[in-house]
Design an enzyme around this catalytic site. Structure first.
Site, mmCIF file in Angstrom:
data_model
loop_
_atom_site.group_PDB
_atom_site.id
_atom_site.type_symbol
_atom_site.label_atom_id
_atom_site.label_comp_id
_atom_site.label_asym_id
_atom_site.label_seq_id
_atom_site.Cartn_x
_atom_site.Cartn_y
_atom_site.Cartn_z
ATOM 1 N N HIS A 17 100.839 97.084 30.854
ATOM 2 C CA HIS A 17 100.829 98.252 29.956
ATOM 3 C C HIS A 17 99.960 97.973 28.726
ATOM 4 O O HIS A 17 99.151 98.800 28.317
ATOM 5 C CB HIS A 17 102.247 98.551 29.436
ATOM 6 C CG HIS A 17 103.236 99.008 30.465
ATOM 7 N ND1 HIS A 17 104.487 98.450 30.590
ATOM 8 C CD2 HIS A 17 103.170 99.993 31.396
ATOM 9 C CE1 HIS A 17 105.155 99.066 31.555
ATOM 10 N NE2 HIS A 17 104.383 100.000 32.066
ATOM 11 N N LYS A 41 117.586 107.847 34.320
ATOM 12 C CA LYS A 41 117.480 106.395 34.518
ATOM 13 C C LYS A 41 118.446 105.728 33.566
ATOM 14 O O LYS A 41 118.679 106.235 32.472
ATOM 15 C CB LYS A 41 116.071 105.917 34.190
ATOM 16 C CG LYS A 41 115.034 106.245 35.248
ATOM 17 C CD LYS A 41 113.717 105.558 34.934
ATOM 18 C CE LYS A 41 112.651 105.863 35.975
ATOM 19 N NZ LYS A 41 111.348 105.274 35.616
ATOM 20 N N ARG A 90 97.697 100.871 39.786
ATOM 21 C CA ARG A 90 97.716 99.512 40.330
ATOM 22 C C ARG A 90 97.254 99.589 41.783
ATOM 23 O O ARG A 90 96.074 99.542 42.070
ATOM 24 C CB ARG A 90 99.128 98.914 40.216
ATOM 25 C CG ARG A 90 99.525 98.608 38.781
ATOM 26 C CD ARG A 90 100.998 98.375 38.646
ATOM 27 N NE ARG A 90 101.749 99.543 39.112
ATOM 28 C CZ ARG A 90 103.026 99.756 38.888
ATOM 29 N NH1 ARG A 90 103.737 98.871 38.255
ATOM 30 N NH2 ARG A 90 103.617 100.848 39.333
ATOM 31 N N SER A 128 107.587 96.962 35.329
ATOM 32 C CA SER A 128 108.778 96.662 34.535
ATOM 33 C C SER A 128 109.923 96.242 35.456
ATOM 34 O O SER A 128 110.701 95.338 35.133
ATOM 35 C CB SER A 128 109.212 97.892 33.727
ATOM 36 O OG SER A 128 108.196 98.250 32.831
HETATM 37 O O1 PNS Z 1 106.980 104.317 33.268
HETATM 38 P P1 PNS Z 1 107.392 105.424 34.193
HETATM 39 O O2 PNS Z 1 108.909 105.476 34.326
HETATM 40 O O3 PNS Z 1 106.699 105.359 35.519
HETATM 41 O O4 PNS Z 1 106.928 106.796 33.478
HETATM 42 C C1 PNS Z 1 107.103 108.027 34.106
HETATM 43 C C2 PNS Z 1 106.756 109.210 33.170
HETATM 44 C C3 PNS Z 1 107.510 109.122 31.862
HETATM 45 C C4 PNS Z 1 105.276 109.201 32.898
HETATM 46 C C5 PNS Z 1 107.132 110.493 33.965
HETATM 47 O O5 PNS Z 1 108.447 110.395 34.420
HETATM 48 C C6 PNS Z 1 106.987 111.771 33.163
HETATM 49 O O6 PNS Z 1 105.886 112.266 32.983
HETATM 50 N N1 PNS Z 1 108.123 112.311 32.669
HETATM 51 C C7 PNS Z 1 108.162 113.516 31.875
HETATM 52 C C8 PNS Z 1 108.790 114.681 32.623
HETATM 53 C C9 PNS Z 1 107.741 115.629 33.146
HETATM 54 O O7 PNS Z 1 106.879 116.099 32.439
HETATM 55 N N2 PNS Z 1 107.816 115.908 34.459
HETATM 56 C C10 PNS Z 1 106.868 116.725 35.148
HETATM 57 C C11 PNS Z 1 105.587 115.960 35.366
HETATM 58 S S1 PNS Z 1 105.007 116.172 36.925
#
Ligand code: PNS
Length: 158
Positions: A17, A41, A90, A128
């Site tokens: 990150h 989560k 990745r 993570s």
């Molecule tokens: O580190 P992560 O857990 O892979 O991050 C995921 C994240 C926070 C980027 C994703 O869950 C997200 O965009 N959440 C916000 C909710 C949202 O906007 N959902 C619709 C997007 S398609």
């Protein structure tokens, strides 16, 4: 001003990150690291801890701000005057889900672009979840997360 959002759970932030944040900060005027509050989560670190940790490990980068968001990422991005979402890629396995999210974010806010940055090859295996797994099993976390976090993660996993 060109503002980009780099979103994630950062539970915990990894060197992968951090590498994406450092490289993005060289391209954009400002990078907002958006730490997600995801009620579905159950994170190892609370949202307050994750924000404090991300702030401390990015304090050397002048044009990085750390914020939190809940709800739709696309709406948060527009509120922050950002036109770009940065996602680290990745392996090919990341692509399908990221592709889906990029198209959904574009549908929600058509003026928003998702830019994919390839991870550094050193970190292509890093996540993570894998850091937590290795830490839980007593493995060495050096090189995977900033050194200042190693003890803190290990204590949390005890
Ligand atoms: O580190 P992560 O857990 O892979 O991050 C995921 C994240 C926070 C980027 C994703 O869950 C997200 O965009 N959440 C916000 C909710 C949202 O906007 N959902 C619709 C997007 S398609």
């Amino acid at each position: 001003m060109k503002i980009a959002i780099y979103p994630g759970s950062f539970d915990p932030i990894t060197n992968g990150h951090l590498d994406i944040i450092e490289r993005s900060a060289q391209i954009f005027d400002k990078v907002v690291v958006a730490v997600s509050i995801n009620s579905q989560k159950s994170p190892l670190f609370s949202i307050e801890e994750r924000i404090e940790i991300v702030k401390s490990v990015t304090s050397h980068i002048e044009n990085v701000e750390v914020k939190t968001f809940t709800g739709l990422l696309a709406e948060f991005a527009i509120k922050e005057n950002a036109k770009v979402l940065i996602k680290g890629l990745r392996a090919v396995s990341d692509f399908e889900y990221e592709f889906q999210m990029a198209l959904m974010n574009k549908k929600i806010q058509p003026e928003l672009e998702t830019l994919f940055m390839m991870c550094n090859k050193e970190y292509s295996y890093l996540s993570s979840s894998i850091v937590k797994e290795v830490g839980r099993l007593g493995g060495d976390l050096s090189g995977l997360v900033p050194d200042s976090l190693i003890e803190r993660i290990k204590n949390k996993l005890k």
